[in-house]
Design an enzyme around this catalytic site. Structure first.
Site, PDB file in Angstrom:
ATOM      1  N   LYS A 197       0.870  -1.187   0.000  1.00  0.00           N
ATOM      2  CA  LYS A 197       0.000   0.000   0.000  1.00  0.00           C
ATOM      3  C   LYS A 197       0.900   1.227   0.000  1.00  0.00           C
ATOM      4  O   LYS A 197       1.712   1.420   0.918  1.00  0.00           O
ATOM      5  CB  LYS A 197      -0.888  -0.015   1.233  1.00  0.00           C
ATOM      6  CG  LYS A 197      -1.747   1.241   1.354  1.00  0.00           C
ATOM      7  CD  LYS A 197      -2.737   1.098   2.477  1.00  0.00           C
ATOM      8  CE  LYS A 197      -3.499   2.383   2.704  1.00  0.00           C
ATOM      9  NZ  LYS A 197      -4.504   2.251   3.750  1.00  0.00           N
ATOM     10  N   LYS A 251      -2.147  -1.439  -3.795  1.00  0.00           N
ATOM     11  CA  LYS A 251      -3.034  -0.277  -3.719  1.00  0.00           C
ATOM     12  C   LYS A 251      -2.219   0.998  -3.829  1.00  0.00           C
ATOM     13  O   LYS A 251      -1.204   1.105  -3.122  1.00  0.00           O
ATOM     14  CB  LYS A 251      -3.747  -0.323  -2.363  1.00  0.00           C
ATOM     15  CG  LYS A 251      -4.699   0.810  -2.112  1.00  0.00           C
ATOM     16  CD  LYS A 251      -5.206   0.726  -0.710  1.00  0.00           C
ATOM     17  CE  LYS A 251      -5.980   1.994  -0.423  1.00  0.00           C
ATOM     18  NZ  LYS A 251      -6.394   2.091   0.936  1.00  0.00           N
TER      19      LYS A 251
HETATM   20  C1  PBG Z   1      -6.964   3.133   5.838  1.00  0.00           C
HETATM   21  C2  PBG Z   1      -7.446   3.092   4.431  1.00  0.00           C
HETATM   22  C3  PBG Z   1      -7.376   4.107   3.496  1.00  0.00           C
HETATM   23  C4  PBG Z   1      -7.965   3.607   2.325  1.00  0.00           C
HETATM   24  C5  PBG Z   1      -8.364   2.309   2.584  1.00  0.00           C
HETATM   25  N1  PBG Z   1      -8.023   1.993   3.897  1.00  0.00           N
HETATM   26  C6  PBG Z   1      -6.920   5.502   3.634  1.00  0.00           C
HETATM   27  C7  PBG Z   1      -5.521   5.821   3.884  1.00  0.00           C
HETATM   28  O1  PBG Z   1      -4.636   4.965   3.898  1.00  0.00           O
HETATM   29  O2  PBG Z   1      -5.274   7.008   4.097  1.00  0.00           O
HETATM   30  C8  PBG Z   1      -8.102   4.356   1.036  1.00  0.00           C
HETATM   31  C9  PBG Z   1      -9.130   3.861   0.100  1.00  0.00           C
HETATM   32  C10 PBG Z   1      -9.443   4.762  -1.040  1.00  0.00           C
HETATM   33  O3  PBG Z   1      -8.820   5.816  -1.272  1.00  0.00           O
HETATM   34  O4  PBG Z   1     -10.382   4.424  -1.762  1.00  0.00           O
HETATM   35  N2  PBG Z   1      -7.954   2.743   6.739  1.00  0.00           N
END
Ligand code: PBG
Length: 327
Positions: A197, A251
């Site tokens: 991520k 991601k």
């Molecule tokens: C963290 C989380 C995020 C997203 C999914 N889980 C936000 C982040 O890391 O700031 C982002 C998902 C998206 O942008 O669609 N709980």
């Protein structure tokens, strides 16, 4: 006599020929819908930067899950927005917290018709907006945080999760969660790990959806991955699988197709990709202006994510793409 030039166009002549030789097929079975449920509201609330996506009430969430299930979408990822946030994010593991209550509603109503996957993180629940415990110097304490993730995993499993999806990018989070689940008698509950991520600017609309502002204009670059790197993503994936991840996720998706391809080539476990909020919003904004054909671009983008190697795609487009694939 010279040889004829290779005739690549013969197989492109008709729609049936093109269907016959298509190498990648996007199907409804590939899709996972992210959904938001908010505590303390009586009507679904629209999210301005995510047109067509809402913060659900417990009732409207169940209705939407039914709709998605009848379209053939096999799974959902659930995010909660609590009424009360605190420094630790304690509503995340409260057995009566919004996600736990919503999971029970969904399980009671849908039985096993959909795979229920709560996102497992603290940022929606902390008053400072970070994904874990913040030390006085402003950094996030890795080892204190994964203890809270472990607690949250058990609460989510108790409420009926099929898979938990840790998204906080703390080292050792998958191992800590696997241990806690096994210790709590939940050895059947799986882990979909947000393995690679990245610290992306494409999560902006999501933070509107969950009412998260990181304190002091901070960011997540101290724990999410640097997007200059690909090799590091493979190290993250290896570590997560060694710790017990059942599915690994990359991601965001479209700017990371090289990472998805490299991850797919490196492992035999299913690979997921998250087509994130900013990717969805860019598409919707351009389509709204009539600058692109939104439905066509949606199919092209999601098929490209699959072609790169994703077996599973988490996307806010799940419902509408399921409709166009079914139609
Ligand atoms: C963290 C989380 C995020 C997203 C999914 N889980 C936000 C982040 O890391 O700031 C982002 C998902 C998206 O942008 O669609 N709980």
């Amino acid at each position: 006599m010279s040889f004829p030039a290779q005739r690549l166009r013969r197989l492109r002549r008709t729609p049936a020929l093109r269907r016959l030789v298509a190498e990648t097929r996007l199907g409804v079975d590939d899709l996972v819908a992210p959904l938001f449920v908010r505590e303390g509201i009586t009507e679904p609330q629209p999210i301005a930067s995510l047109p067509g996506v809402v913060q659900h009430t417990r009732d409207s969430l169940v209705k939407e899950a039914h709709r998605l299930s009848s379209l053939g979408v096999p799974a959902l990822v659930l995010f909660g927005i609590p009424s009360r946030k605190d420094p630790e994010g304690s509503e995340a593991w409260n057995p009566n917290g919004i996600v736990q209550l919503a999971l029970k509603d969904l399980r009671d109503d849908l039985d096993d018709a959909m795979v229920l996957i709560p996102d497992l993180c603290l940022d929606e629940y902390t008053d400072h907006g970070h994904c874990g415990i913040v030390r006085p110097d402003g950094t996030v304490d890795n080892d204190a945080t994964i203890e809270l993730y472990a607690r949250t995993a058990v609460a989510q499993a108790e409420a009926g999760a099929d898979l938990v999806a840790p998204s906080g990018m703390m080292d050792g989070q998958v191992g800590a969660i696997r241990n806690a689940l096994d210790g709590g008698g939940f050895n059947e509950t799986g882990i979909l790990a947000y393995a690679a991520k990245f610290a992306s600017a494409l999560y902006g609309p999501f933070r509107d959806a969950v009412d998260v502002t990181i304190v002091g204009g901070g960011d997540r670059k101290g724990y999410q991955q640097d997007w200059h790197n690909r090799g590091e993503a493979l190290a993250e994936v290896r570590a997560d699988i060694a710790e017990g991840a059942d599915i690994v996720m990359v991601k965001p998706a479209l700017a990371y197709l090289d990472v998805i391809a490299a991850v797919k080539a490196s492992t035999d476990v299913p690979v997921a990709a998250y087509h994130v909020s900013g990717e969805y919003s860019m598409l919707k904004a351009a389509a709204e202006r009539g600058w692109i054909d939104g439905e066509a671009v949606a199919l092209e983008h999601l098929t490209a994510i699959k072609r790169a190697g994703a077996d599973i795609i988490v996307t806010y487009l799940a419902g509408e793409v399921a409709e166009s694939l079914n139609g």
